[in-house]
Write a protein that holds these residues in place. Structure first.
Motif, PDB file in Angstrom:
ATOM      1  N   ALA A   1       0.839  -1.189   0.000  1.00 38.84           N
ATOM      2  CA  ALA A   1       0.000   0.000   0.000  1.00 38.84           C
ATOM      3  C   ALA A   1       0.877   1.242   0.000  1.00 38.84           C
ATOM      4  CB  ALA A   1      -0.909   0.003   1.216  1.00 38.84           C
ATOM      5  N   VAL A   2       0.429   2.268  -0.700  1.00 39.18           N
ATOM      6  CA  VAL A   2       1.157   3.532  -0.791  1.00 39.18           C
ATOM      7  C   VAL A   2       0.340   4.610  -0.102  1.00 39.18           C
ATOM      8  CG1 VAL A   2       1.988   5.319  -2.371  1.00 39.18           C
ATOM      9  CG2 VAL A   2       2.300   2.902  -2.939  1.00 39.18           C
ATOM     10  N   THR A   3       1.003   5.379   0.754  1.00 40.71           N
ATOM     11  CA  THR A   3       0.393   6.548   1.383  1.00 40.71           C
ATOM     12  C   THR A   3       1.071   7.773   0.813  1.00 40.71           C
ATOM     13  OG1 THR A   3      -0.028   5.325   3.427  1.00 40.71           O
ATOM     14  CG2 THR A   3      -0.046   7.728   3.576  1.00 40.71           C
ATOM     15  N   TYR A   4       0.293   8.725   0.338  1.00 40.70           N
ATOM     16  CA  TYR A   4       0.820   9.947  -0.269  1.00 40.70           C
ATOM     17  C   TYR A   4       0.351  11.136   0.548  1.00 40.70           C
ATOM     18  CZ  TYR A   4       1.701  13.635  -3.662  1.00 40.70           C
ATOM     19  OH  TYR A   4       2.142  14.774  -4.280  1.00 40.70           O
ATOM     20  N   ALA A   5       1.287  11.956   1.019  1.00 41.26           N
ATOM     21  CA  ALA A   5       0.956  13.151   1.797  1.00 41.26           C
ATOM     22  C   ALA A   5       1.400  14.378   1.033  1.00 41.26           C
ATOM     23  CB  ALA A   5       1.642  13.106   3.154  1.00 41.26           C
ATOM     24  N   ASP A   6       0.563  15.409   1.051  1.00 44.61           N
ATOM     25  CA  ASP A   6       0.898  16.627   0.324  1.00 44.61           C
ATOM     26  C   ASP A   6       0.029  17.767   0.828  1.00 44.61           C
ATOM     27  OD1 ASP A   6       1.742  18.515  -1.631  1.00 44.61           O
ATOM     28  OD2 ASP A   6       1.741  16.996  -3.204  1.00 44.61           O
ATOM     29  N   THR A   7       0.453  18.976   0.497  1.00 45.69           N
ATOM     30  CA  THR A   7      -0.327  20.168   0.796  1.00 45.69           C
ATOM     31  C   THR A   7      -1.151  20.610  -0.410  1.00 45.69           C
ATOM     32  OG1 THR A   7       1.529  21.563   0.140  1.00 45.69           O
ATOM     33  CG2 THR A   7       1.374  21.010   2.484  1.00 45.69           C
ATOM     34  N   ASP A   8      -0.898  20.006  -1.567  1.00 46.55           N
ATOM     35  CA  ASP A   8      -1.531  20.414  -2.822  1.00 46.55           C
ATOM     36  C   ASP A   8      -2.688  19.467  -3.182  1.00 46.55           C
ATOM     37  OD1 ASP A   8      -1.018  22.120  -5.481  1.00 46.55           O
ATOM     38  OD2 ASP A   8      -1.568  20.069  -6.038  1.00 46.55           O
ATOM     39  N   GLY A  19      -4.513   5.144  -6.974  1.00 39.06           N
ATOM     40  CA  GLY A  19      -4.684   4.069  -6.008  1.00 39.06           C
ATOM     41  C   GLY A  19      -4.007   4.270  -4.665  1.00 39.06           C
ATOM     42  N   ALA A  20      -3.401   5.419  -4.436  1.00 38.68           N
ATOM     43  CA  ALA A  20      -2.740   5.675  -3.156  1.00 38.68           C
ATOM     44  C   ALA A  20      -3.751   6.138  -2.110  1.00 38.68           C
ATOM     45  CB  ALA A  20      -1.655   6.733  -3.320  1.00 38.68           C
ATOM     46  N   SER A  21      -3.456   5.834  -0.853  1.00 38.16           N
ATOM     47  CA  SER A  21      -4.177   6.455   0.254  1.00 38.16           C
ATOM     48  C   SER A  21      -3.574   7.836   0.407  1.00 38.16           C
ATOM     49  CB  SER A  21      -3.970   5.668   1.550  1.00 38.16           C
ATOM     50  OG  SER A  21      -4.476   4.375   1.425  1.00 38.16           O
ATOM     51  N   VAL A  22      -4.388   8.867   0.539  1.00 33.93           N
ATOM     52  CA  VAL A  22      -3.846  10.218   0.591  1.00 33.93           C
ATOM     53  C   VAL A  22      -4.082  10.860   1.953  1.00 33.93           C
ATOM     54  CG1 VAL A  22      -4.049  10.566  -1.903  1.00 33.93           C
ATOM     55  CG2 VAL A  22      -5.910  11.270  -0.412  1.00 33.93           C
ATOM     56  N   VAL A  23      -3.140  11.732   2.311  1.00 33.76           N
ATOM     57  CA  VAL A  23      -3.214  12.494   3.548  1.00 33.76           C
ATOM     58  C   VAL A  23      -2.997  13.953   3.186  1.00 33.76           C
ATOM     59  CG1 VAL A  23      -2.195  12.888   5.825  1.00 33.76           C
ATOM     60  CG2 VAL A  23      -2.270  10.569   4.881  1.00 33.76           C
ATOM     61  N   GLU A  24      -4.059  14.752   3.322  1.00 33.48           N
ATOM     62  CA  GLU A  24      -3.937  16.183   3.041  1.00 33.48           C
ATOM     63  C   GLU A  24      -3.458  16.879   4.302  1.00 33.48           C
ATOM     64  OE1 GLU A  24      -6.372  19.887   1.043  1.00 33.48           O
ATOM     65  OE2 GLU A  24      -7.445  18.041   1.500  1.00 33.48           O
ATOM     66  N   ILE A  25      -2.418  17.684   4.151  1.00 31.08           N
ATOM     67  CA  ILE A  25      -1.876  18.398   5.301  1.00 31.08           C
ATOM     68  C   ILE A  25      -1.825  19.891   4.992  1.00 31.08           C
ATOM     69  CG2 ILE A  25      -0.553  16.513   6.316  1.00 31.08           C
ATOM     70  CD1 ILE A  25       1.843  17.416   4.767  1.00 31.08           C
ATOM     71  N   GLY A  26      -2.085  20.688   6.000  1.00 30.97           N
ATOM     72  CA  GLY A  26      -1.987  22.136   5.843  1.00 30.97           C
ATOM     73  C   GLY A  26      -0.547  22.587   5.965  1.00 30.97           C
ATOM     74  N   GLU A  27       0.134  21.989   6.917  1.00 31.16           N
ATOM     75  CA  GLU A  27       1.564  22.217   7.073  1.00 31.16           C
ATOM     76  C   GLU A  27       2.201  20.909   7.527  1.00 31.16           C
ATOM     77  OE1 GLU A  27       2.178  24.234  11.350  1.00 31.16           O
ATOM     78  OE2 GLU A  27       1.122  25.514   9.927  1.00 31.16           O
ATOM     79  N   TRP A  28       3.468  20.746   7.228  1.00 28.58           N
ATOM     80  CA  TRP A  28       4.144  19.478   7.501  1.00 28.58           C
ATOM     81  C   TRP A  28       4.278  19.237   8.998  1.00 28.58           C
ATOM     82  CZ3 TRP A  28       4.689  16.003   3.883  1.00 28.58           C
ATOM     83  CH2 TRP A  28       4.679  16.417   2.550  1.00 28.58           C
ATOM     84  N   PRO A  29       3.831  18.071   9.478  1.00 31.93           N
ATOM     85  CA  PRO A  29       4.005  17.732  10.893  1.00 31.93           C
ATOM     86  C   PRO A  29       5.448  17.289  11.148  1.00 31.93           C
ATOM     87  CG  PRO A  29       3.018  15.890   9.734  1.00 31.93           C
ATOM     88  CD  PRO A  29       3.159  17.012   8.730  1.00 31.93           C
ATOM     89  N   LYS A  30       5.775  17.068  12.406  1.00 31.63           N
ATOM     90  CA  LYS A  30       7.116  16.571  12.727  1.00 31.63           C
ATOM     91  C   LYS A  30       7.337  15.217  12.059  1.00 31.63           C
ATOM     92  CE  LYS A  30      10.327  15.488  16.382  1.00 31.63           C
ATOM     93  NZ  LYS A  30      10.679  15.600  17.770  1.00 31.63           N
TER      94      LYS A  30
END
Length: 140
Positions: A1-8, A19-30
């Motif tokens: 499984a692929v997790t993709y995190a981005d602000t865009d 097919g990736a699980s996505v994580v929308e972030i406002g700003e990068w966490p630690k």
């Protein structure tokens, strides 16, 4: 499984369609958690730091970003204690191409789905100066 995190949001939608699980972030966490393989392509200090701290013990971080100022800190001791591997550098596209094309053909993946801009060779210089996820230069 692929997790993709981005602000865009546009890149997140593209990753989700692939097919990736996505994580929308406002700003990068630690950290985004612990992953065996982390591919960093944020191109920002915040994205770099979050990626470094998201590598699991004995994991691999591969960075595709180019930091032209050459001033990005590497938390050496933290990575050393995890036994992490850091891969930085250009991909040898020519060497990788046969395996990638075989995978694309076998799995029916349409790489044009990630193209966000196309430009003629005559307009290539200007096109490279504009932000895009994947630029294709038409050599015709």
């Amino acid at each position: 499984a692929v997790t993709y995190a981005d602000t865009d949001r546009n890149r997140l939608e593209m990753a989700e369609k692939a097919g990736a699980s996505v994580v929308e972030i406002g700003e990068w966490p630690k950290s985004l958690g612990e992953f065996d393989i982390v591919c960093e392509a944020a191109g920002t200090l915040e994205g770099w730091n979050a990626s470094l701290r998201s590598v699991a013990p004995e994991g691999i971080l591969s960075s595709a970003s180019i930091f032209f100022k050459n001033d990005i800190p590497v938390p050496y001791l933290e990575l050393y204690n995890k036994g992490a591997r850091l891969d930085i550098g250009r991909v040898d596209s020519r060497e990788s191409m046969p395996r990638i094309l075989e995978w694309v053909n076998r799995n029916g993946f349409d790489p044009s789905r990630v193209v966000t801009r196309t430009a003629s060779f005559a307009d290539a210089k200007e096109a490279w100066m504009q932000e895009s996820t994947k630029l294709v230069i038409d050599m015709r």
